[in-house]
Design a protein around this motif. Structure first.
Motif, PDB file in Angstrom:
ATOM      1  N   SER A 137       0.810  -1.221   0.000  1.00  0.00           N
ATOM      2  CA  SER A 137       0.000   0.000   0.000  1.00  0.00           C
ATOM      3  C   SER A 137       0.840   1.266   0.000  1.00  0.00           C
ATOM      4  CB  SER A 137      -0.934   0.010   1.207  1.00  0.00           C
ATOM      5  OG  SER A 137      -0.198   0.018   2.420  1.00  0.00           O
ATOM      6  N   ASN A 168      -8.074  -0.100  -6.048  1.00  0.00           N
ATOM      7  CA  ASN A 168      -7.833  -0.213  -4.611  1.00  0.00           C
ATOM      8  C   ASN A 168      -6.992   0.919  -4.022  1.00  0.00           C
ATOM      9  OD1 ASN A 168      -9.098  -2.885  -4.253  1.00  0.00           O
ATOM     10  ND2 ASN A 168      -7.432  -3.603  -5.554  1.00  0.00           N
ATOM     11  N   TYR A 169      -6.190   1.571  -4.842  1.00  0.00           N
ATOM     12  CA  TYR A 169      -5.264   2.570  -4.312  1.00  0.00           C
ATOM     13  C   TYR A 169      -5.387   3.870  -5.107  1.00  0.00           C
ATOM     14  CZ  TYR A 169      -3.293  -1.520  -2.046  1.00  0.00           C
ATOM     15  OH  TYR A 169      -3.128  -2.654  -1.288  1.00  0.00           O
TER      16      TYR A 169
END
Length: 469
Positions: free
Chosen positions: A330, A349-350
């Motif tokens: 992450s 997701n990021y």
């Protein structure tokens, strides 16, 4: 009018595709199959097979051997190498990674590309000390010989984009010996502007600029010589990355980034990065081309890894090619690495990833990805990042089968260094199954920690429990 018979539909349903069959479709398949005449050949073959799952006992268990930390024992003694590899084998490890290019950038294998290691710094009871190597035998070959005699696979680990190091006991490495290579060193974005790291007095490991063509050519030559060891089982690249979010802001990187964009920037680095971002992370305001800059950096590393694999396999097709990476995906944009599969849709997701970021995942160029699942000893189990097990399971999801994923803890640094031997011993035991159940194998950093705390028995207990299931 003659009534036409219904066709007999041939089916071959296995347990694998049965999982996707709805109850209604299941009934329909049975009805269709029952309509096939006795005299007609059919291929209605229910194969109630379980998904094939590799047993833990068949999964590899890796132990890392840092060059500097273990140098007091191994620099000049093949006997000590044989002794400790026997302990690793007895504990249940199947593979070793021996560090043959420490942060100084000099090497412990045969090559004419760069100097041999003459000394390394290590912690002794008397303090941080210089350990000299006076032996002339081939350090890597000794590990290959002794490891193979025990049935261990031997992988060579290298610190990739590290070119020198300065510590309290002196400076080492080609960047300190060869002043004409100063531009190989990374230029950092500091609160005082852009500074070549060689101009800093307190810099520890000095990184190369990964986008520099001469740096890449130098490293590819090194890898060619390393791959020439015919009996070597694998090559693992450590520090195959940028130094940090503050790296690299040289004129060369600016030019290459502008080429990538297809136009020139009016203000560099302000249009891509600010020191506030370096200091505060994503909470700071982001310049217009910040996300494109992150994309460009992962492309630089991706493209180098592709070249490195091609070079290694051209010399020795049998050798396994892989990397060590931190599991904290992450925030791994900080160092310009996307170690996931290009099939992993990271952008969903990021928020820091562009639509093209996923294209520069390099897992499909790897045989092995060693995941540093470096969570605290109190956080062995879980599903999320910053648990040992969660790091491994999430890595499997991101790599998507493109490479073997082997994960595990650093049992000597961080919270592990300040936790009782009793609790760390328990965590070592638990970590083995936690990792092996979640990914393709186990990894432990570092041999020196097992030796210093006398915890060989703990990892053996963990391995025995994990492979008995």
């Amino acid at each position: 009018m003659e009534q036409l018979a219904a066709p007999c539909i041939k089916t071959n349903v296995t347990m694998r595709n049965y999982n996707s069959i709805t109850p209604l479709l299941f009934v329909l398949l049975l009805l269709v199959a029952s309509g096939c005449g006795e005299g007609e050949e059919n291929d209605y073959d229910w194969e109630w097979e379980e998904e094939k799952k590799i047993k833990n006992q068949d999964k590899p268990r890796f132990i890392w051997i840092d060059a500097a930390a273990n140098f007091p024992d191994f620099a000049n003694s093949r006997e000590n190498i044989a002794r400790d590899l026997a302990l690793a084998k007895e504990a249940g490890f199947t593979d070793i990674v021996v560090d043959v290019r420490p942060t100084s950038g000099d090497v412990l294998f045969e090559t004419d590309v760069v100097d041999q290691v003459k000394w390394l710094g290590a912690w002794l009871s008397s303090g941080y000390s210089k350990i000299e190597r006076t032996a002339t035998w081939d350090y890597l070959q000794a590990f290959i010989d002794e490891g193979h005699a025990l049935g261990l696979k031997v992988h060579a680990g290298i610190n990739t984009f590290s070119g020198a190091v300065r510590t309290s006991i002196g400076a080492q490495g080609m960047l300190y010996r060869e002043s004409n290579k100063k531009e190989w060193a990374t230029s950092l974005l500091t609160e005082n502007g852009i500074v070549n790291t060689m101009d800093l007095s307190d810099n520890g490991a000095v990184f190369f600029n990964p986008s520099h063509e001469e740096v890449q050519a130098f490293l590819l030559d090194l890898l060619a010589d390393l791959a020439a060891y015919e009996e070597l089982d694998g090559i693992i690249l450590d520090r195959g990355r940028y130094d940090g979010l503050d790296s690299d802001f040289s004129d060369l990187s600016r030019t290459k980034f502008e080429d990538y964009l297809g136009f020139s920037l009016s203000h560099f680095p302000e249009e891509v990065m600010t020191y506030d971002l370096v200091k505060s992370g994503l909470s700071a305001n982001k310049p217009d081309y910040f996300h494109k800059w992150l994309e460009y950096r992962v492309k630089v590393i991706h493209d180098f890894m592709e070249k490195a694999r091609t070079k290694v396999k051209s010399i020795n097709p049998k050798v396994q090619f892989g990397v060590y990476v931190g599991a904290w995906y992450s925030v791994y944009y900080n160092v310009g690495v996307n170690w996931g599969s290009p099939d992993y849709n990271i952008g969903t997701n990021y928020s820091w990833a562009t639509a093209n970021y996923k294209n520069y995942g390099y897992a499909d160029h790897m045989d092995i990805i060693i995941i540093g699942a470096y969570a605290a000893p109190t956080r062995v189990f879980g599903n999320n990042e910053w648990t040992i097990q969660g790091f491994c399971s999430q890595a499997m999801n991101k790599v998507k089968g493109d490479a073997l994923v082997v994960g595990g803890p650093d049992i000597g640094n961080g919270e592990w260094a300040n936790t009782s031997d009793e609790l760390t011993g328990k965590a070592i035991v638990e970590s083995v199954a936690a990792c092996m159940d979640a990914c393709d194998g186990y990894f432990l950093f570092d041999m020196i920690h097992l030796k210093q705390k006398g915890q060989w028995g703990k990892v053996k207990e963990g391995i025995d429990l994990a492979i008995s299931e």
